[in-house]
Design an enzyme around this catalytic site. Structure first.
Site, PDB file in Angstrom:
ATOM      1  N   ALA A 213      78.924 101.935  -5.442  1.00 57.77           N
ATOM      2  CA  ALA A 213      78.314 101.921  -4.105  1.00 57.77           C
ATOM      3  C   ALA A 213      78.700 100.632  -3.396  1.00 57.77           C
ATOM      4  O   ALA A 213      79.533  99.868  -3.894  1.00 57.77           O
ATOM      5  CB  ALA A 213      76.802 102.036  -4.212  1.00 57.77           C
ATOM      6  N   ASN A 214      78.138 100.393  -2.238  1.00 65.71           N
ATOM      7  CA  ASN A 214      78.352  99.124  -1.548  1.00 65.71           C
ATOM      8  C   ASN A 214      77.074  98.746  -0.802  1.00 65.71           C
ATOM      9  O   ASN A 214      76.093  99.477  -0.848  1.00 65.71           O
ATOM     10  CB  ASN A 214      79.558  99.212  -0.616  1.00 65.71           C
ATOM     11  CG  ASN A 214      79.362 100.285   0.429  1.00 65.71           C
ATOM     12  OD1 ASN A 214      78.477 100.194   1.264  1.00 65.71           O
ATOM     13  ND2 ASN A 214      80.176 101.343   0.365  1.00 65.71           N
ATOM     14  N   ARG A 215      77.104  97.617  -0.110  1.00 69.81           N
ATOM     15  CA  ARG A 215      75.865  97.070   0.452  1.00 69.81           C
ATOM     16  C   ARG A 215      75.510  97.596   1.840  1.00 69.81           C
ATOM     17  O   ARG A 215      74.623  97.069   2.489  1.00 69.81           O
ATOM     18  CB  ARG A 215      75.972  95.545   0.532  1.00 69.81           C
ATOM     19  CG  ARG A 215      76.078  94.870  -0.792  1.00 69.81           C
ATOM     20  CD  ARG A 215      76.070  93.368  -0.615  1.00 69.81           C
ATOM     21  NE  ARG A 215      76.499  92.709  -1.822  1.00 69.81           N
ATOM     22  CZ  ARG A 215      75.699  92.525  -2.884  1.00 69.81           C
ATOM     23  NH1 ARG A 215      74.463  92.945  -2.850  1.00 69.81           N
ATOM     24  NH2 ARG A 215      76.178  91.929  -3.952  1.00 69.81           N
TER      25      ARG A 215
END
Ligand code: CTP
Length: 410
Positions: A213-215
């Site tokens: 995932a990412n932020r």
């Protein structure tokens, strides 16, 4: 676009006339309405959730206790977001429940919870329509402020039978909807414009418990969808997993992976404008495991990754379905403008909104953004502002550009 930006809950209850509701969805959407379909159990015997969902361009609601919505009492939220609740076909059974204030399923719970106008398009056998119990329920519903369109007189599905009980034709129902909502239809610089927005991260599973995932928080994409809907656009927002509520008047499609985001984005076409604000994971596991990957004795596992489809590039090169204006974002930590220009060309976008996501800027997850609008004719740098302001400014630019193009075409 008489119904631009209006959200209509369409309840499809049981009855052979349910097939006409598919055409009704198209007609309502053609006029700019956002249609949120609710299919009762009885309705499902006549039309499939798949066909209803495909035509409505989003989720089909069926169950009172929808696990996806359990944190936000789904029926209250749906009922609150509606500008109108339309029941077509309205069966004798559904009307009896509504008249009595019973709410055994999602459709009847919405009818009980909504403050929006309610319009019923009855459809049933003439004997059932003329039955005193049905007529008592109709009178009671009318007293409660519920409006009716039809039924019409004509041949029934059961061969040889004719009389009062046929559901009104879709265009007749649309006219009744317009009579209720038309005057109050929102006007705005984007009235009649269909917009697709992507937002948030994607989650790419490695095994049942882990994912890449990412932020991304989704805030910028949600702000754009909100601003566009407020400007009168009919907006479909395709979002990865984020903790944000559905913006008012926007059709929200929640997905997890990049592949699902692409499918949902393509399903939302045709659109006039596409704004791709999602932070799509660039890679996914080549073979996500069905079982949790155990530590075992062999050290760390090797992650075998494959590239995800580029959603922006796919939509920008979509041939006849390409939106007239395709806008991407560029999240960069280095060489912001050079990279943004390169993305404009590589992805076939019309504009790139470039933002600096180096950790010092606090953009990821934060409320502020410093952006540069990169187009074929140059770069415009906007002052640091809230994500809502960036959204409003972008929507303003979109409206200006579409209006200039319309003028040029006349
Ligand atoms: N994008 C997309 N699908 C992908 C990757 C990116 O639609 N698989 C879109 C994003 O929504 C954004 C734009 O492409 O509008 C640029 O995204 P960004 O993450 O900045 O660029 P990448 O293409 O991922 O390139 P890189 O990570 O190498 O900078």
């Amino acid at each position: 676009m008489t119904l631009s930006g209006r959200t209509i809950i369409l309840v499809i209850s049981g009855g052979i006339a349910a097939y006409k509701s598919l055409d009704l969805i198209r007609r309502l959407r053609e006029r700019g309405a956002v249609v949120r379909p609710v299919l009762t159990k009885a309705g499902e015997a006549f039309v499939t959730p798949l066909s209803v969902g495909a035509l409505a361009g989003g989720k089909v609601f069926g169950d009172l206790f929808d696990r996806d919505d359990e944190h936000d009492v789904g029926h209250i939220r749906l009922a609150r977001e509606a500008d109108l609740v339309l029941v077509a076909p309205a069966s004798a059974d559904l009307m009896a429940k509504a008249a009595g204030g019973f709410a055994p399923d999602l459709a009847t719970a919405i009818l009980l919870a909504t403050r929006a106008p309610v319009l019923l398009a009855p459809a049933m056998n003439p004997a059932m329509w003329s039955n005193p119990a049905t007529q008592r329920n109709v009178a009671r519903l009318r007293d409660d402020g519920v409006r009716f369109v039809g039924p019409a007189r004509g041949e029934m599905a059961e061969s040889g039978e004719a009389g009062l009980g046929r559901m009104s034709e879709p265009l007749g129902i649309v006219a009744a909807v317009e009579a209720i909502l038309g005057d109050a239809a929102p006007r705005g610089p984007l009235a009649g414009v269909r917009m697709l927005v992507t937002a948030g991260p994607t989650h790419e599973p490695l095994d049942p418990v882990r994912y890449i995932a990412n932020r991304s928080s989704g805030k910028q994409g949600f702000a754009i969808a909100t601003a566009a809907a407020a400007a009168g656009a009919s907006v479909t927002l395709v979002s990865g997993p984020v903790g944000l509520p559905d913006p008012r008047g926007v059709t929200v499609v929640r997905i997890e992976t990049a592949a699902e985001m692409l499918a949902a984005a393509e399903a939302a076409l045709p659109a006039d404008v596409a704004v791709m604000a999602a932070a799509v994971a660039d890679w996914r596991a080549a073979a996500p495991q069905d079982r949790k990957i155990k530590k075992g004795a062999g050290g760390a596992p090797q992650l075998d990754l494959v590239p995800n489809p580029d959603i922006l590039a796919t939509i920008a090169r979509h041939g006849t379905l390409r939106p007239a204006l395709v806008i991407g974002f560029a999240a960069e930590t280095d060489d912001l403008l050079a990279n943004a220009r390169a993305k404009l060309a590589a992805k076939g976008a019309d504009w790139i909104v470039a933002n600096d996501v180096s950790p010092a800027g606090g953009v990821m997850g934060g409320d502020y953004n410093t952006v540069h609008l990169v187009t074929a004719s140059g770069v415009e740098s906007w002052p640091k502002s809230g994500k809502d302001e960036v959204a409003a400014r972008l929507v303003g630019r979109i409206a200006e550009t579409l209006s200039d193009r319309r003028t040029a075409a006349e």
